[in-house]
Design an enzyme around this catalytic site. Structure first.
Site, mmCIF file in Angstrom:
data_model
loop_
_atom_site.group_PDB
_atom_site.id
_atom_site.type_symbol
_atom_site.label_atom_id
_atom_site.label_comp_id
_atom_site.label_asym_id
_atom_site.label_seq_id
_atom_site.Cartn_x
_atom_site.Cartn_y
_atom_site.Cartn_z
ATOM 1 N N GLU B 73 0.817 -1.217 0.000
ATOM 2 C CA GLU B 73 0.000 0.000 0.000
ATOM 3 C C GLU B 73 0.852 1.269 0.000
ATOM 4 O O GLU B 73 0.490 2.275 -0.621
ATOM 5 C CB GLU B 73 -0.930 0.016 1.216
ATOM 6 C CG GLU B 73 -2.118 -0.925 1.106
ATOM 7 C CD GLU B 73 -1.764 -2.392 1.246
ATOM 8 O OE1 GLU B 73 -0.649 -2.713 1.707
ATOM 9 O OE2 GLU B 73 -2.605 -3.235 0.897
ATOM 10 N N GLN B 95 -7.486 -1.885 -1.244
ATOM 11 C CA GLN B 95 -8.583 -2.860 -1.152
ATOM 12 C C GLN B 95 -9.560 -2.501 -0.042
ATOM 13 O O GLN B 95 -10.737 -2.840 -0.116
ATOM 14 C CB GLN B 95 -8.012 -4.269 -0.987
ATOM 15 C CG GLN B 95 -7.244 -4.685 -2.245
ATOM 16 C CD GLN B 95 -6.921 -6.165 -2.317
ATOM 17 O OE1 GLN B 95 -6.837 -6.842 -1.308
ATOM 18 N NE2 GLN B 95 -6.712 -6.655 -3.538
ATOM 19 N N PHE B 96 -9.085 -1.827 0.976
ATOM 20 C CA PHE B 96 -9.955 -1.384 2.069
ATOM 21 C C PHE B 96 -9.469 -0.012 2.540
ATOM 22 O O PHE B 96 -8.256 0.213 2.621
ATOM 23 C CB PHE B 96 -9.926 -2.383 3.237
ATOM 24 C CG PHE B 96 -10.583 -3.697 2.897
ATOM 25 C CD1 PHE B 96 -11.943 -3.893 3.131
ATOM 26 C CD2 PHE B 96 -9.858 -4.726 2.319
ATOM 27 C CE1 PHE B 96 -12.555 -5.099 2.793
ATOM 28 C CE2 PHE B 96 -10.464 -5.933 1.974
ATOM 29 C CZ PHE B 96 -11.815 -6.119 2.215
ATOM 30 N N ALA B 97 -10.421 0.858 2.864
ATOM 31 C CA ALA B 97 -10.054 2.216 3.293
ATOM 32 C C ALA B 97 -9.151 2.198 4.517
ATOM 33 O O ALA B 97 -8.333 3.098 4.708
ATOM 34 C CB ALA B 97 -11.311 3.028 3.590
ATOM 35 N N ASP B 98 -9.293 1.156 5.336
ATOM 36 C CA ASP B 98 -8.458 1.017 6.531
ATOM 37 C C ASP B 98 -6.965 1.103 6.187
ATOM 38 O O ASP B 98 -6.164 1.565 6.984
ATOM 39 C CB ASP B 98 -8.740 -0.334 7.198
ATOM 40 C CG ASP B 98 -10.229 -0.577 7.363
ATOM 41 O OD1 ASP B 98 -10.716 -0.509 8.489
ATOM 42 O OD2 ASP B 98 -10.912 -0.803 6.329
ATOM 43 N N PHE B 99 -6.609 0.647 5.001
ATOM 44 C CA PHE B 99 -5.198 0.579 4.630
ATOM 45 C C PHE B 99 -4.625 1.943 4.246
ATOM 46 O O PHE B 99 -3.436 2.064 3.951
ATOM 47 C CB PHE B 99 -4.971 -0.449 3.514
ATOM 48 C CG PHE B 99 -5.501 -1.837 3.847
ATOM 49 C CD1 PHE B 99 -5.661 -2.233 5.169
ATOM 50 C CD2 PHE B 99 -5.840 -2.727 2.842
ATOM 51 C CE1 PHE B 99 -6.155 -3.497 5.493
ATOM 52 C CE2 PHE B 99 -6.333 -3.995 3.149
ATOM 53 C CZ PHE B 99 -6.496 -4.384 4.471
ATOM 54 N N HIS B 142 -11.159 -3.960 8.648
ATOM 55 C CA HIS B 142 -11.617 -3.831 7.259
ATOM 56 C C HIS B 142 -12.959 -3.113 7.157
ATOM 57 O O HIS B 142 -13.652 -3.252 6.162
ATOM 58 C CB HIS B 142 -11.790 -5.205 6.607
ATOM 59 C CG HIS B 142 -10.532 -5.989 6.431
ATOM 60 N ND1 HIS B 142 -9.914 -6.648 7.464
ATOM 61 C CD2 HIS B 142 -9.776 -6.233 5.341
ATOM 62 C CE1 HIS B 142 -8.839 -7.269 7.013
ATOM 63 N NE2 HIS B 142 -8.727 -7.039 5.722
#
Ligand SMILES: Cc1ncc(C[n+]2csc(CCOP(=O)(O)OP(=O)(O)O)c2C)c(N)n1
Ligand SMILES: [Mg+2]
Lengths: 328, 339
Positions: B73, B95-99, B142
């Site tokens: 990322e 793939q996920f906003a968390d990242f 996630h």
């Protein structure tokens, strides 16, 4: 595929050295040196509103590597001095202007203290304040260069300390797989603030890591500007030809503190006196007539002193600059 | 403002497609229009993205413009920043906003700041697409709604589309914007269908809120997945005789405070509903601004509904209990109107 052990480059043979090349490098190293010394004196005498990370003694790496680049090649610099930017063709006035937050600085008066020199026309794209962040940015510039159909190469300067960042690992893997036109130039000066390289790296050389990423690793004497030039030239040619990145480790030394004013109580290899061991200027003098070298030294000193005087007289930006350029 | 809103009215043709496909069409159209636009991210090529949003783009645009990356990322966003400052227009998919936090320095230290730091000599026209919010059982790492981060770091724009048409029109605007944009796509909306204009020049401008429902009893500002839930709650209140105005800001940076303030001036009451954690969420900022601007026009304090001050539990039933639901929103509406 790269061989597993990094290749040590031999010193250039005196008779093979191109005289014009040697003189040009001498001029650049002398200009960087003069700027370093003039700043060192100014900061010692008058203080400084920020942190200046002197590059004294590392001028050979910076001058030699940049000389191997084209003006339109991209470059991400490190924080250790101003040699990279000066060698790439930025004016000393624009660099001192940044250090002293004057409108003549490359950032128009916003910069100040620490180096964020920028000159997109000359490919100078800045320095990551978060050490090691240039690895990922530089990969992006290399991709742009490819996508826009140019044969531009991206040089990324970094220190031995920066080589510990995860950004290095992510970038080295992806850039190698994609064969991006990148040359990584590690200035291994043995120290990251107070941390010795031996405390950060289980292997003796940073370049030992290259084989794990499937790229060539090259070790070069960073005090020898011509050797650096040769090593970087080979890597640039390789990158331009589409064969991917190279990791070059230039062995050099940090002559002064992490920042100017650092008392370095942590250090056991402190130098006494002003002598720079294996001075890059001295090594270049073997290839440049003494009278020419003396003249270049004088010119450089004169330039640095007069530019500093001019810049200190130059105006600071209006405080409204705080609100400028947040958005395009 | 009304004028700009009518610009979005369907042109020649309208298709009924889902939110994910609307985003896909936005990218495909912009990539056809401008060869500098390209995509990078994990599984975006051969697979077409873990949520299927980039399907077909590798076939049409080839591997140099649709790049499958490793799990990196920091690299994805950092390379996007470096590419943006050198003349191309990257769309980075996480793939996920968390990242976003894995690429924290690249988003908040580089994209947001490098133009400013360098005296305007660089521009960073990158889009970072981040699937946000609850999906159903994907757990605490996630499921987060982190859009407020973009409000706290001057220099990035923040977009949260709640309909397929907005998803397309806002993404096209994001790609054409010379500034970095964080584009929060709600994972729970990907399969929701709606009418989307086919016109390749259909753009939804930033900083223009959509008034989703007119009313005079209360103004509710809702974002993302909460827009539909708030509209459903407003239906319930209408049956009880209270007309609630529902405003979807669509972009948090820039934020259309004019539309919000004009509405609250009329209704005298305001509430913000978002899926992000209530504490220090975007709602706190919007509520403060309303209080500062309209203190004497308010009939009641501004209320906020948001997620509980907890991580999101993995269980799909428990996770819903952490965020506002239609009955809870309706209850809060009643309570605020009664004050
Ligand atoms: C991510 C990050 N961590 C820490 C720092 C503070 N810092 C600035 S320079 C430096 C040491 C860098 O060492 P090296 O890369 O070897 O470069 P040198 O200073 O020796 O030229 C540190 C720790 C920083 N700027 N960024
Ligand atoms: Mg070092």
């Amino acid at each position: 595929m790269a061989s597993s052990a990094p290749r040590k480059r031999a010193a250039p043979v005196k008779t093979e050295v191109d005289a014009t090349r040697a003189t040009d490098l001498y001029r650049t190293v002398a200009r960087i040196r003069a700027a370093e010394l003039v700043l060192q004196r100014h900061i010692t005498e008058h203080g400084f509103g920020g942190f200046w990370h002197p590059g004294l003694g590392q001028e050979g790496v910076q001058a030699g590597a940049v000389a191997a680049l084209r003006t339109d090649d991209y470059m991400f610099i490190a924080h250790r001095g101003l040699g990279y930017a000066l060698a790439k063709g930025m004016s000393l006035e624009s660099l001192f202007g940044d250090l002293f937050a004057r409108t003549v600085g490359s950032t128009g008066g916003k910069g100040g203290g620490t180096v964020h020199f920028v000159d997109p026309e000359r490919g100078v794209l800045g320095q990551g304040g978060a050490i090691g962040s240039s690895f990922v940015l530089g990969a992006g510039a290399a991709i742009s260069g490819q996508m826009l159909g140019t044969d531009r190469v991206c040089a990324i300067f970094f220190g031995d300390g920066a080589s510990s960042r995860g950004t290095w690992h992510e970038s080295a893997l992806q850039a190698s797989v994609w064969k991006l036109p990148i040359v990584w130039i590690c200035e291994n000066n043995g120290w990251a603030v107070s941390a010795r390289i031996s405390e950060q790296s289980p292997t003796e050389n940073i370049a030992d890591r290259a084989s794990a990423y499937g790229v060539p690793g090259v070790i070069v004497d960073g005090q020898d500007a011509i050797a650096v030039f040769d090593a970087v030239t080979e890597a640039v040619d390789r990158a331009r030809a589409g064969h991917g990145p190279t990791l070059i480790e230039a062995k050099t030394m940090r002559i002064r503190g992490h920042y100017e004013g650092d008392r370095q109580k942590y250090r056991d290899d402190l130098l006494v006196g002003d002598e720079i061991p294996r001075d890059p200027l001295g090594i270049l003098r073997e290839h440049v007539p003494a009278s020419v070298a003396d003249q270049l030294d004088d010119d450089a000193r004169h330039e640095a002193e007069s530019v500093l005087a001019t810049v200190l007289e130059a105006p600071r930006a209006d405080p409204s600059i705080i609100y400028k350029d947040v958005w395009s | 403002m009304t004028e700009q809103r009518t610009q979005e009215s369907p042109g020649d043709g309208v298709s009924t497609i889902n939110y994910a496909l609307a985003i896909n069409h936005a990218m495909a159209e912009e990539m056809r229009r401008d060869s500098r636009v390209w995509i990078l991210g994990q599984d975006v090529g051969r697979m077409g993205g873990v949520f299927g949003v980039t399907r077909g783009l590798l076939d049409e645009f080839g591997p140099l413009r649709v790049r499958d990356t490793a799990i990196n990322e920091t690299f994805i966003v950092g390379a996007a920043a470096g590419a943006a400052m050198t003349g191309t227009i990257p769309i980075a998919e996480l793939q996920f906003a968390d990242f976003m936090l894995i690429a924290g320095d690249e988003i908040f230290g580089k994209l947001a700041k490098w133009r400013y730091m360098h005296g305007g000599k660089l521009s960073l026209p990158a889009v970072v697409r981040v699937p946000t919010g609850l999906l159903g059982g994907v757990g605490a790492e996630h499921s987060q709604s982190l859009e407020v981060l973009g409000m706290h770091f001057p220099g990035v724009k923040v977009v949260l589309p709640s309909t397929p048409a907005d998803a397309k029109g806002l993404l096209k605007s994001a790609i054409r914007d010379p500034n970095p944009v964080l584009f929060f796509e709600h994972k729970g909306l990907y399969r929701v269908k709606g009418e989307v204009p086919d016109d390749p020049e259909f753009l939804v401008p930033f900083g223009v809120a959509a008034v989703r429902r007119r009313g005079d009893a209360l103004t509710v500002i809702a974002t993302g997945m909460m827009v539909d839930r708030t509209l459903a709650a407003a239906e319930v209140l209408a049956r009880e005789g209270h007309e609630v105005e529902v405003i979807d800001p669509r972009t948090l940076v820039p934020l259309d405070m004019d539309t919000i303030l004009e509405s609250v001036q009329r209704t005298g009451r305001a509430m913000i509903v978002h899926e992000a954690v209530r504490t220090a969420g975007a709602g706190a900022e919007i509520a403060s601004r309303i209080h500062e601007e309209l203190f004497f026009a308010l009939d009641a304090p501004v209320w906020r509904l948001g997620a509980s001050d907890t991580p999101i539990p993995q269980d799909p039933e428990l996770e819903q209990l952490c965020i506002p639901q239609v009955p809870g929103i309706a209850e809060a509406m009643r309570g605020l109107i009664a004050l």
